[in-house]
Motif scaffolding. Structure first.
Motif, PDB file in Angstrom:
ATOM      1  N   GLN A  24       0.849  -1.192   0.000  1.00 51.68           N
ATOM      2  CA  GLN A  24       0.000   0.000   0.000  1.00 51.68           C
ATOM      3  C   GLN A  24       0.891   1.249   0.000  1.00 51.68           C
ATOM      4  O   GLN A  24       1.062   1.914   1.010  1.00 51.68           O
ATOM      5  CB  GLN A  24      -0.927  -0.011   1.209  1.00 51.68           C
ATOM      6  N   ASP A  83       0.462   4.117  -1.153  1.00 54.85           N
ATOM      7  CA  ASP A  83      -0.171   5.424  -0.917  1.00 54.85           C
ATOM      8  C   ASP A  83      -0.141   5.783   0.574  1.00 54.85           C
ATOM      9  O   ASP A  83      -0.321   6.938   0.940  1.00 54.85           O
ATOM     10  CB  ASP A  83      -1.604   5.447  -1.451  1.00 54.85           C
ATOM     11  N   ASP A  84       0.127   4.795   1.431  1.00 55.75           N
ATOM     12  CA  ASP A  84       0.324   5.008   2.863  1.00 55.75           C
ATOM     13  C   ASP A  84       1.827   5.237   3.068  1.00 55.75           C
ATOM     14  O   ASP A  84       2.638   4.358   2.793  1.00 55.75           O
ATOM     15  CB  ASP A  84      -0.152   3.770   3.624  1.00 55.75           C
ATOM     16  N   GLN A  85       2.193   6.430   3.537  1.00 56.89           N
ATOM     17  CA  GLN A  85       3.608   6.785   3.641  1.00 56.89           C
ATOM     18  C   GLN A  85       4.394   5.790   4.493  1.00 56.89           C
ATOM     19  O   GLN A  85       5.522   5.439   4.154  1.00 56.89           O
ATOM     20  CB  GLN A  85       3.777   8.201   4.187  1.00 56.89           C
ATOM     21  N   GLN A  98       3.771   2.579   4.996  1.00 59.88           N
ATOM     22  CA  GLN A  98       3.953   1.344   4.229  1.00 59.88           C
ATOM     23  C   GLN A  98       4.958   1.543   3.086  1.00 59.88           C
ATOM     24  O   GLN A  98       5.732   0.645   2.767  1.00 59.88           O
ATOM     25  CB  GLN A  98       2.608   0.852   3.686  1.00 59.88           C
TER      26      GLN A  98
END
Length: 143
Positions: free
Chosen positions: A106, A108-110, A112
């Motif tokens: 993911q 788009d999750d900084q 991750q």
């Protein structure tokens, strides 16, 4: 015939060899620390780790848990001592890439995304070990 130039060249080569051996050992220790700590942490918190594996949708969470702990702890120990180093480094690099794709996809999750990039960087370091070997301060270097 030995000349002053030859002696200086021999000293420089010996110093470079010792520096390379020390750097290779440090690289193996630093890379292995991530796996050793992670493997021990997984083993110490088996229930939480199994839940995390299951939440990622991986089949056979118990089997995946066992493989992960074994790969991380045994791989770290083998990397530290420098036994079968090239093979171990390749296997740990593959493990790092697989875990990046299975758990940190993911992007788009900084948080991750940082973990994803960390795994890629670790895999890169391990491929360097695989390419250039463990250095002379290792079991492989002594054989």
């Amino acid at each position: 015939m030995t000349t002053p130039y030859t002696l200086a060249s021999d000293r420089r080569t010996a110093t470079q060899g010792a520096s390379a051996a020390a750097a290779a050992l440090c690289a193996r220790l630093l890379l292995s620390a991530v796996f050793l700590i992670s493997g021990i942490s997984k083993f110490s918190n088996a229930e939480g780790t199994l839940g995390y594996i299951a939440s990622a949708g991986l089949p056979f969470p118990e089997f995946s848990f066992g493989v992960a702990v074994l790969v991380e702890i045994l791989g770290a120990i083998l990397l530290i001592v420098g036994y079968q180093t090239r093979l171990v480094a390749i296997l740990l690099a593959i493990f790092s890439l697989v875990t990046a794709l299975a758990f940190h996809y993911q992007i788009d999750d900084q948080n991750q995304f940082i973990h994803f990039l960390k795994n890629l960087a670790i895999a890169g370091g391990l491929l360097q070990v695989a390419a250039f070997g463990p250095g002379s301060l290792s079991v492989d270097g002594r054989r």
